[in-house]
Design an enzyme around this catalytic site. Sequence first.
Site, PDB file in Angstrom:
ATOM      1  N   ARG A  54     -63.631 -33.060  24.616  1.00  0.00           N
ATOM      2  CA  ARG A  54     -65.282 -32.104  23.943  1.00  0.00           C
ATOM      3  C   ARG A  54     -65.610 -32.866  23.044  1.00  0.00           C
ATOM      4  NH1 ARG A  54     -66.264 -27.068  20.231  1.00  0.00           N
ATOM      5  NH2 ARG A  54     -68.668 -26.141  21.525  1.00  0.00           N
TER       6      ARG A  54
ATOM      7  N   LYS B  92     -76.408 -34.843  20.985  1.00  0.00           N
ATOM      8  CA  LYS B  92     -77.148 -36.218  20.510  1.00  0.00           C
ATOM      9  C   LYS B  92     -75.959 -37.211  19.320  1.00  0.00           C
ATOM     10  CE  LYS B  92     -82.123 -35.861  18.383  1.00  0.00           C
ATOM     11  NZ  LYS B  92     -83.094 -34.825  17.620  1.00  0.00           N
TER      12      LYS B  92
ATOM     13  N   LYS C  79     -61.885 -35.636  20.867  1.00  0.00           N
ATOM     14  CA  LYS C  79     -61.319 -36.682  20.766  1.00  0.00           C
ATOM     15  C   LYS C  79     -62.570 -37.611  19.891  1.00  0.00           C
ATOM     16  CE  LYS C  79     -59.915 -37.300  25.189  1.00  0.00           C
ATOM     17  NZ  LYS C  79     -59.567 -37.752  26.628  1.00  0.00           N
TER      18      LYS C  79
ATOM     19  N   GLU D  20     -65.850 -44.768  17.364  1.00  0.00           N
ATOM     20  CA  GLU D  20     -65.282 -46.074  17.526  1.00  0.00           C
ATOM     21  C   GLU D  20     -65.617 -47.030  18.962  1.00  0.00           C
ATOM     22  OE1 GLU D  20     -62.305 -47.730  14.113  1.00  0.00           O
ATOM     23  OE2 GLU D  20     -61.433 -45.840  14.686  1.00  0.00           O
TER      24      GLU D  20
END
Length: 735
Positions: A626, A631, A698, A702
């Site tokens: 989710r 943005k 999640k 990175e």
Amino acid sequence: MTTVEQQAGLVGEGVDRVDGPLKVTGAARYPNDFGFPELAHAALVRSTVSAGRISRLDTSAAQASPGVLAVITHRNAPTLGHAPDTFLSAPPPPLQDDRILHYGQDVAVVVAGTLEDATAAARRVEVDYETAEPVLDLHDPRAELLIDPYESDVVRGAAEAALASADVRFEATYTTAGNANSPLGLFTTVAAWDGDALTVHDSTQWPGGLRTALARVFGVPESGVRVLVPFVGGGFGAGLRVWPHVILAALAARTVDRPVKLVLTRPEMFTGIGHRTATEQHLKIGATQDGRLVAIDHESTTTLQMVGDNLEPCASYSATAYACPNVSTRDRQVRLNITWCNSMRGPGDAQGNFALESAMDELSYELGIDPLDLRLRNYAEIHPQLGLPWSSNALRECYEVGAERFGWARRRPEPGSMREGDWLIGYGLAGVSFFWFQKPCQATATLRADGTALVRSAVTDIGTGTYTVMTQLSAELLGLDLSQVTFELGDTDLPPGVVAGGSGLTAGLGSAVHAACRNLVRAFLDTVRDDPTSALAGCAADEVSVGRGRIHRTGSPEYGESYTDILAAHGLPELSARGASAPNDPQELGLAPAGPFGARFVEVRVDPELGLLRVARVVSVIDAGRVLNEKTATSQIIGGTVGGIGMAMFEDLITDPGSGRIANATFGDYLIPVNADVPDMQVVFVGRPDRFNPIGVKGVGEIGLVGMGAAIANAVHHATGRRIRSLPITIDQLL
Ligand code: MOS
């Protein structure tokens, strides 16, 4: 109470940053915007050699310099404690002996009333060295080799035997250069003592970790140490550890009995806050003629500083990326006289993915199978190592949506077959299976008589949007408008927060905020439980929903009460609740915890006569569970992609092979991408809420970097027929 998953779709509204106005008006205060009355300034003296001992140290000229308050060296520094090791080891406390282990090691700190006086005096500290021959090369036989340092090596099946009998075998060596984190904000520590109490402003990604460390180093009660960091100025991993300069700033303040500010110079940023380790990776892959992987053997050797550790497995990710019955991954480290190796956005995965996804591309040519098709033929439907279903996995959709958006079908398979004028055109892709990371976290939520809420945790927002997404999440969980919620962070007086690292903050903190907000609703229900006048009397938490500042019976909005009415009726100024989160147990849940997944599609253009390489387009499709804010999440992927272009084409921390000096420790010499290097980028989120944490998220911090190295190298091969197995890809490799 309805859950977040029921209330919202996959992708949350792309609201503007709540801290945006503070940032654009200059009102956001970064560590070097803070001071104290009577502030003194510190400047560092750093080693000019990389191995040996200090043979002579003369501080008399520096001591006599105008405005100097103290010159601290290993000769007069007090004995300091060692900070506790966390998931990363702490560098040993500075100035404890005369040994030199790397170039740029702090050998003295000079304190003066002004920065100019401190800097001038620091230049007058005379240091001579008894130089030893430094160990600088990965292949130096003198170098200590660490085998399986993270206990992450994987043995599944029998890789060697499977390789020997495979239809097709592929084998290659890949290397990646050291990279420097290079946050824009110069790392700063401002330290002030009051007896045994210490207040510190610092560019840390983890205030709680720093507080514990400083208490241990100085032997003072942790309750008296306060770390403040409302804004960080960028980190990318550089702020995960407690660096020597942070300790030196606090030591300087204690020594001169005045508050002290220490701002690293840009060259000091290249030696004092760690760097992405260089790697050499050897990959062997075996496959059947129709493209089924039968074996993966991945051995990675990375560089490491002389003492302490660096948690950065590269090879082990190859064990979970594909469904492959026989796997051997081996991670190794080699100790060198180099500056600290440390996490940098996507640590380990960024380098390991380059090797594996390059090798998959090479194998696709050996087999004559489309690179995308080869990946789908070896898709890991369940977690290949745990044998459990993923808590979420939409990698297949990433590939499919990405191929569609990018126009992968237009790719002609033969290298060098696509051209426009002088430019050769190449299409490349890489798949990404990013690691999962979550640590315990706490938060509190408070509703006040005016109907506004304050939600708090001692975390940092390193620029990723934590203020914003946690404000959104809290507003949703409490049924308030965004404007009614304030999220406070960056202060160790707040409930203990999780590190902003490992792409694990949003899951850990968000789960704690989720618990705090739910507990707060429960506290309101408890308040009215025995109140016969309340429409919510006797209601259980799972019977109510929230919205418009009210709690109401689910399905019957007319049966409810506002928070403010409940507080007023019971004479309460406010109600508060605490929430804590901890990672679930995979076996208990029957789910393998999934990190984010992604597919990166890249078009490059190469001018073969000039050796010019340009990235023309990038399409990134990401499964991040989710997405709380499209943005800010998109910004994370774009920023990561720019970092990935840097790793692939520019960034190379050059250590002089004779002296160990870092030869390019300025932004004039260390290349990072500029706007002209950054193309049109499309970011798409797919997937479903993750099942491993209650808010379904999640991390996105990175994964945007990972995969760019291989996708660009694969595109370069497609454009030119030239296979480049070493990052960064430079002009000389293309000519
Ligand atoms: Mo990240 S490299 O864990 O800040």
